[in-house]
Design a protein around this motif. Structure first.
Motif, PDB file in Angstrom:
ATOM      1  N   HIS A   1     -13.229   8.774  -0.613  1.00  0.00           N
ATOM      2  CA  HIS A   1     -13.200   8.282   0.820  1.00  0.00           C
ATOM      3  C   HIS A   1     -12.181   7.261   0.339  1.00  0.00           C
ATOM      4  CE1 HIS A   1     -15.164   5.306   3.131  1.00  0.00           C
ATOM      5  NE2 HIS A   1     -14.799   5.901   4.205  1.00  0.00           N
ATOM      6  N   LYS A   2     -12.134   6.383  -0.428  1.00  0.00           N
ATOM      7  CA  LYS A   2     -11.102   5.679  -0.526  1.00  0.00           C
ATOM      8  C   LYS A   2      -9.609   6.329  -1.002  1.00  0.00           C
ATOM      9  CE  LYS A   2      -9.773   2.150  -4.064  1.00  0.00           C
ATOM     10  NZ  LYS A   2      -8.497   1.922  -3.963  1.00  0.00           N
ATOM     11  N   ALA A   3      -9.694   7.506  -1.734  1.00  0.00           N
ATOM     12  CA  ALA A   3      -8.299   7.299  -1.675  1.00  0.00           C
ATOM     13  C   ALA A   3      -8.183   8.178   0.200  1.00  0.00           C
ATOM     14  CB  ALA A   3      -7.934   9.013  -2.582  1.00  0.00           C
ATOM     15  N   LEU A   4      -8.641   8.994   0.822  1.00  0.00           N
ATOM     16  CA  LEU A   4      -8.346   8.955   2.004  1.00  0.00           C
ATOM     17  C   LEU A   4      -7.529   7.265   2.988  1.00  0.00           C
ATOM     18  CD1 LEU A   4     -11.177  12.058   2.455  1.00  0.00           C
ATOM     19  CD2 LEU A   4      -8.788  12.205   2.679  1.00  0.00           C
ATOM     20  N   LYS A   5      -8.487   6.827   2.851  1.00  0.00           N
ATOM     21  CA  LYS A   5      -8.004   5.766   3.319  1.00  0.00           C
ATOM     22  C   LYS A   5      -6.890   4.966   2.995  1.00  0.00           C
ATOM     23  CE  LYS A   5     -11.602   2.078   3.955  1.00  0.00           C
ATOM     24  NZ  LYS A   5     -12.826   1.449   3.123  1.00  0.00           N
ATOM     25  N   ASP A   6      -6.331   4.816   1.851  1.00  0.00           N
ATOM     26  CA  ASP A   6      -5.482   4.679   1.334  1.00  0.00           C
ATOM     27  C   ASP A   6      -4.438   5.130   1.430  1.00  0.00           C
ATOM     28  OD1 ASP A   6      -6.858   2.498  -0.235  1.00  0.00           O
ATOM     29  OD2 ASP A   6      -6.162   3.392  -2.601  1.00  0.00           O
ATOM     30  N   LEU A   7      -4.364   6.648   1.808  1.00  0.00           N
ATOM     31  CA  LEU A   7      -3.491   7.285   1.984  1.00  0.00           C
ATOM     32  C   LEU A   7      -2.536   7.554   3.263  1.00  0.00           C
ATOM     33  CD1 LEU A   7      -1.482   9.736   1.234  1.00  0.00           C
ATOM     34  CD2 LEU A   7      -3.112  11.050   2.139  1.00  0.00           C
ATOM     35  N   LYS A   8      -4.120   6.649   4.417  1.00  0.00           N
ATOM     36  CA  LYS A   8      -4.152   6.404   5.641  1.00  0.00           C
ATOM     37  C   LYS A   8      -3.174   5.287   5.591  1.00  0.00           C
ATOM     38  CE  LYS A   8      -5.885   5.618   9.662  1.00  0.00           C
ATOM     39  NZ  LYS A   8      -7.134   5.966  10.706  1.00  0.00           N
ATOM     40  N   LYS A   9      -3.593   4.275   4.696  1.00  0.00           N
ATOM     41  CA  LYS A   9      -2.644   2.768   4.723  1.00  0.00           C
ATOM     42  C   LYS A   9      -1.509   3.216   4.475  1.00  0.00           C
ATOM     43  CE  LYS A   9      -2.489  -1.408   3.232  1.00  0.00           C
ATOM     44  NZ  LYS A   9      -3.462  -2.080   1.929  1.00  0.00           N
TER      45      LYS A   9
ATOM     46  N   ASN B   1       0.214   6.149   5.209  1.00  0.00           N
ATOM     47  CA  ASN B   1       1.133   6.909   5.523  1.00  0.00           C
ATOM     48  C   ASN B   1       1.536   5.939   6.806  1.00  0.00           C
ATOM     49  OD1 ASN B   1       1.555   8.793   5.232  1.00  0.00           O
ATOM     50  ND2 ASN B   1      -0.441   9.699   5.433  1.00  0.00           N
ATOM     51  N   GLU B   2       0.828   4.516   7.736  1.00  0.00           N
ATOM     52  CA  GLU B   2       1.096   3.888   8.503  1.00  0.00           C
ATOM     53  C   GLU B   2       1.920   2.569   8.251  1.00  0.00           C
ATOM     54  OE1 GLU B   2      -3.184   2.371   8.810  1.00  0.00           O
ATOM     55  OE2 GLU B   2      -3.359   3.655   9.975  1.00  0.00           O
ATOM     56  N   GLU B   3       1.779   2.365   7.186  1.00  0.00           N
ATOM     57  CA  GLU B   3       3.255   1.458   6.039  1.00  0.00           C
ATOM     58  C   GLU B   3       4.286   1.945   6.415  1.00  0.00           C
ATOM     59  OE1 GLU B   3       2.548   0.075   2.478  1.00  0.00           O
ATOM     60  OE2 GLU B   3       0.244  -1.527   2.993  1.00  0.00           O
ATOM     61  N   ILE B   4       4.873   3.117   6.624  1.00  0.00           N
ATOM     62  CA  ILE B   4       5.867   4.304   6.337  1.00  0.00           C
ATOM     63  C   ILE B   4       5.999   4.408   7.427  1.00  0.00           C
ATOM     64  CG2 ILE B   4       6.839   6.904   5.614  1.00  0.00           C
ATOM     65  CD1 ILE B   4       5.060   6.568   3.018  1.00  0.00           C
ATOM     66  N   ARG B   5       5.648   4.574   8.346  1.00  0.00           N
ATOM     67  CA  ARG B   5       5.111   5.036   9.671  1.00  0.00           C
ATOM     68  C   ARG B   5       6.298   3.329  10.255  1.00  0.00           C
ATOM     69  NH1 ARG B   5       1.686   6.968  14.552  1.00  0.00           N
ATOM     70  NH2 ARG B   5       3.096   8.097  15.906  1.00  0.00           N
ATOM     71  N   GLU B   6       5.863   2.451   9.867  1.00  0.00           N
ATOM     72  CA  GLU B   6       6.141   1.146  10.496  1.00  0.00           C
ATOM     73  C   GLU B   6       7.963   0.861   9.993  1.00  0.00           C
ATOM     74  OE1 GLU B   6       3.174  -1.993   9.491  1.00  0.00           O
ATOM     75  OE2 GLU B   6       1.643  -0.849  10.530  1.00  0.00           O
ATOM     76  N   LYS B   7       7.989   1.158   9.313  1.00  0.00           N
ATOM     77  CA  LYS B   7       9.346   0.622   8.435  1.00  0.00           C
ATOM     78  C   LYS B   7      10.010   1.640   9.206  1.00  0.00           C
ATOM     79  CE  LYS B   7       7.705  -0.776   3.672  1.00  0.00           C
ATOM     80  NZ  LYS B   7       7.538  -0.528   2.423  1.00  0.00           N
ATOM     81  N   ILE B   8       9.390   2.948   9.243  1.00  0.00           N
ATOM     82  CA  ILE B   8      10.786   4.194  10.276  1.00  0.00           C
ATOM     83  C   ILE B   8      11.252   3.716  11.506  1.00  0.00           C
ATOM     84  CG2 ILE B   8      10.387   6.206  10.882  1.00  0.00           C
ATOM     85  CD1 ILE B   8       9.627   7.475   8.526  1.00  0.00           C
ATOM     86  N   GLU B   9       9.982   2.622  12.180  1.00  0.00           N
ATOM     87  CA  GLU B   9      10.326   2.247  12.857  1.00  0.00           C
ATOM     88  C   GLU B   9      11.668   1.715  13.495  1.00  0.00           C
ATOM     89  OE1 GLU B   9       6.109   1.991  15.321  1.00  0.00           O
ATOM     90  OE2 GLU B   9       6.390   3.938  15.181  1.00  0.00           O
ATOM     91  N   VAL B  10      11.054   0.518  12.096  1.00  0.00           N
ATOM     92  CA  VAL B  10      11.867  -0.386  12.413  1.00  0.00           C
ATOM     93  C   VAL B  10      13.110  -0.505  11.809  1.00  0.00           C
ATOM     94  CG1 VAL B  10      12.371  -2.822  10.503  1.00  0.00           C
ATOM     95  CG2 VAL B  10      10.346  -2.197  11.414  1.00  0.00           C
ATOM     96  N   GLU B  11      13.303   0.370  11.263  1.00  0.00           N
ATOM     97  CA  GLU B  11      15.129   1.094  10.639  1.00  0.00           C
ATOM     98  C   GLU B  11      15.592   1.574  12.092  1.00  0.00           C
ATOM     99  OE1 GLU B  11      16.696   0.599   8.384  1.00  0.00           O
ATOM    100  OE2 GLU B  11      15.166  -1.390   8.091  1.00  0.00           O
ATOM    101  N   VAL B  12      14.924   2.664  12.645  1.00  0.00           N
ATOM    102  CA  VAL B  12      15.067   2.705  14.026  1.00  0.00           C
ATOM    103  C   VAL B  12      15.889   2.452  14.829  1.00  0.00           C
ATOM    104  CG1 VAL B  12      14.739   4.878  15.840  1.00  0.00           C
ATOM    105  CG2 VAL B  12      14.130   5.310  13.352  1.00  0.00           C
TER     106      VAL B  12
END
Length: 127
Positions: A91-99, A101-112
């Protein structure tokens, strides 16, 4: 693997539409600290990332995953721990992985957006 007209995978006739996303294997080698989870409708994409995150937990003794058969859309994730229940670790690993992925998505959106701001479209591209 059969693919529909929209490019998505068609469901196998042996697959149950009402299948739970997460199940676990029962038997003598299974207890709260040694558990094999079955995650339906997933493949190596989740399996490898999840294994990597779980292995960073210092309480984890072993973690591995398998795809039981290429035509089955599921993975088996084995988690063995010292003192934390395996379900809690998953459960913790799934929450960490989701977080993550959200951080990576935000960084990609900022760079785009930064790229679009520094490279405005020319008149020929605007048409």
């Amino acid at each position: 693997m059969p693919v529909g007209a929209d490019g998505f995978r068609l469901q196998n006739v042996n697959e149950n539409k009402e299948k739970n996303k997460l199940e676990w294997v029962t038997g003598p080698s299974q207890d709260d600290y040694n558990r094999t989870f079955v995650i339906n409708d997933e493949d190596h994409t989740l399996g490898n990332a999840l294994k990597h995150i779980i292995m960073q937990n210092p309480d984890v003794e072993f973690c591995g995953y398998t795809v039981p058969h290429p035509m089955e859309r599921k993975i088996h994730v084995r988690v063995q721990t010292h003192s934390t229940p395996a379900l809690q670790v998953l459960h913790k690993a799934l929450k960490d992985l989701k977080k993550l992925n959200e951080e990576i998505r935000e960084k990609i959106e900022v760079e785009v957006q930064r790229y679009k701001d520094t490279h405005p479209p020319s008149d020929a591209e605007a048409d």
